[in-house]
Design an enzyme around this catalytic site. Structure first.
Site, short mmCIF file in Angstrom:
data_model
loop_
_atom_site.label_atom_id
_atom_site.label_comp_id
_atom_site.label_asym_id
_atom_site.label_seq_id
_atom_site.Cartn_x
_atom_site.Cartn_y
_atom_site.Cartn_z
N LYS A 57 0.85 -1.20 0.00
CA LYS A 57 0.00 0.00 0.00
C LYS A 57 0.88 1.25 0.00
O LYS A 57 2.08 1.17 0.26
CB LYS A 57 -0.91 -0.03 1.22
CG LYS A 57 -0.19 -0.09 2.56
CD LYS A 57 -1.11 -0.50 3.70
CE LYS A 57 -0.35 -0.60 5.01
NZ LYS A 57 -1.19 -1.14 6.10
N TYR A 87 15.77 29.81 10.14
CA TYR A 87 14.59 30.59 10.57
C TYR A 87 14.52 30.69 12.08
O TYR A 87 14.78 29.71 12.79
CB TYR A 87 13.30 29.94 10.07
CG TYR A 87 13.08 30.10 8.58
CD1 TYR A 87 12.86 31.36 8.02
CD2 TYR A 87 13.09 29.00 7.73
CE1 TYR A 87 12.65 31.51 6.66
CE2 TYR A 87 12.88 29.14 6.37
CZ TYR A 87 12.66 30.40 5.84
OH TYR A 87 12.46 30.56 4.49
C1 LIG Z 1 -0.39 -2.09 6.79
C2 LIG Z 1 -0.94 -3.40 7.15
C3 LIG Z 1 -0.12 -4.54 7.22
C4 LIG Z 1 1.38 -4.46 7.13
O1 LIG Z 1 1.89 -4.07 8.39
P1 LIG Z 1 3.44 -3.84 8.66
O2 LIG Z 1 3.52 -3.49 10.09
O3 LIG Z 1 3.86 -2.73 7.77
O4 LIG Z 1 4.15 -5.09 8.33
C5 LIG Z 1 -0.72 -5.77 7.43
N1 LIG Z 1 -2.06 -5.86 7.59
C6 LIG Z 1 -2.89 -4.80 7.57
C7 LIG Z 1 -4.34 -4.97 7.76
C8 LIG Z 1 -2.35 -3.52 7.36
O5 LIG Z 1 -3.16 -2.46 7.35
#
Ligand SMILES: *Cc1c(COP(=O)(O)O)cnc(C)c1O
Length: 388
Positions: free
Chosen positions: A68, A284
């Site tokens: 994702k 800044y």
């Molecule tokens: C993002 C996600 C993962 C992956 O988790 P990581 O901690 O990045 O390995 C797995 N399952 C779900 C439902 C997620 O939303």
């Protein structure tokens, strides 16, 4: 006498250099690369090695990949095919649009869309061969009507997050219900609340609840473990692993040595070097005052590139292997480093913000956040380079 017209400079081609994969071609190209700002290198061989290492934690299970958010900022278009070539067959994304992008790259893979089925979106899922992760009765009914048992999907059961998915009693109540078969449920999944904290009693409670749920769906495979869950006890591993963060080098066991290989390297060019006297300030709001004579370097990278402003005064970069503190407030396009102890610092040289042992977890900590946010915030302004 007039000189002949000079050849058209190669530089005119450069608009397409920006966020895409590039390989140096000539000196104009190199100059633009250097002058552009920061360079992000993604090591696809390390990524694949991490996927294999995660899978080796549970040889009886299949190892999937969560890609994702543009593969955690690392570039879905290069990451997904690299994993598929290595043998990964199941992928998870958050959004339908990400699923469509993933399908173009992965004609054969099972692609699950974690955020579920938006009302009326079933036909789009079907057209792209995507599998929604169904999280309530309405989603289930809508997909069952469309699928009629022919199009697979996953069922999301909430064992503690209170975020997405059916409650445990609601899921158990579905056992034997014809809607499950009509919806083509081939995977039952849940998500761990505190997998990176092995001592948290929630892990065992979720594992126990999930074991009861999976027993109620004997025809479906089961998936519970994210990256850190893959490192927990057997009870969390089940049939399909869902690692994301650790594929990209994140430490699944905070506080212990990181078993993953680093995947991401972030480097910026040093634009200027200056020396200042005691009492001089920088950046800044003059948040830093020199306690004595100091040598400063200005880097071509700032918060607009995804480097967190919250790391102002706390983060470090490496120059010639020497750790150099970030001084004052990080600007939109620039960072000031104290390079007094780094004799290698020179105009046109390189500072490493991620890499050479400075990992994403450390950068996250300096910014008061987690490495996940550093990865997914990686900027679109970088010159990106994927190495095999
Ligand atoms: C993002 C996600 C993962 C992956 O988790 P990581 O901690 O990045 O390995 C797995 N399952 C779900 C439902 C997620 O939303």
């Amino acid at each position: 006498m007039n000189d002949p017209a000079p050849p058209t400079p190669r530089i005119s081609k450069e608009p397409d250099i920006a966020p895409q994969d590039t390989a140096p071609q000539d000196s104009a190209h190199d100059a633009i690369r250097a002058g552009h700002g920061a360079r992000l290198t993604v090591d696809l061989a390390a990524l694949v090695a991490n996927w294999r290492a995660l899978g080796a934690q549970a040889p009886q299970a299949e190892c999937g990949a969560v890609v994702k958010a543009d593969a955690y900022g690392c570039g879905l278009s290069r990451v997904a095919p690299a994993l598929a070539r290595a043998g990964c067959r199941s992928f998870f994304v958050a959004h339908l649009s990400e699923g469509i992008a993933a399908r173009r790259l992965l004609p054969e893979a099972a692609i699950y869309v974690l955020n579920g089925l938006p009302p009326g979106a079933g036909a789009v899922f079907a057209a792209h061969g995507l599998r929604p992760v169904l999280g309530d009765r309405d989603e289930l009914a809508e997909w069952a009507a469309l699928s009629d048992g022919r199009r697979p999907a996953a069922l999301h059961v909430d064992t503690g997050m209170n975020r997405l998915g059916l409650s445990v009693p609601a899921a158990l109540g579905l056992a034997g219900d014809p809607v499950v078969e009509k919806a083509g449920i081939d995977l039952v999944m849940s998500h761990l609340v505190s997998a990176e904290l092995p001592a948290d009693p929630l892990n065992a409670r979720q594992a126990a609840d999930f074991s009861r749920v999976r027993a109620a769906f004997p025809n479906a495979r089961a998936s519970l473990a994210n990256s850190s869950g893959t490192w927990l006890a057997d009870a969390t591993r089940h049939d399909l692993l869902r690692p994301g963060y650790s594929l990209f080098g994140g430490n699944p066991e905070p506080g212990k040595p990181n078993p993953m290989r680093p995947v991401v390297r972030l480097e910026a060019t040093i634009l200027q070097i200056r020396t200042v006297e005691a009492g001089a300030t920088c950046g800044y709001n003059a948040r830093w005052t020199a306690p004595g004579p100091r040598r400063l370097a200005t880097l071509s990278l700032g918060y607009a590139d995804g480097y967190p402003r919250a790391a102002s005064g706390r983060g470090h970069a490496l120059v010639g292997g020497v750790s150099c503190p970030i001084l004052g407030l990080i600007s939109m396009d620039l960072i000031i480093l104290d390079v007094t102890d780094a004799p290698a610092a020179r105009r046109g040289g390189t500072a490493t913000l991620i890499g050479d042992g400075l990992d994403i977890d450390t950068v996250g900590q300096a910014a008061g956040t987690i490495g996940y946010e550093i990865l997914t915030g990686l900027g679109s302004r970088y010159v990106r380079h994927h190495v095999e």
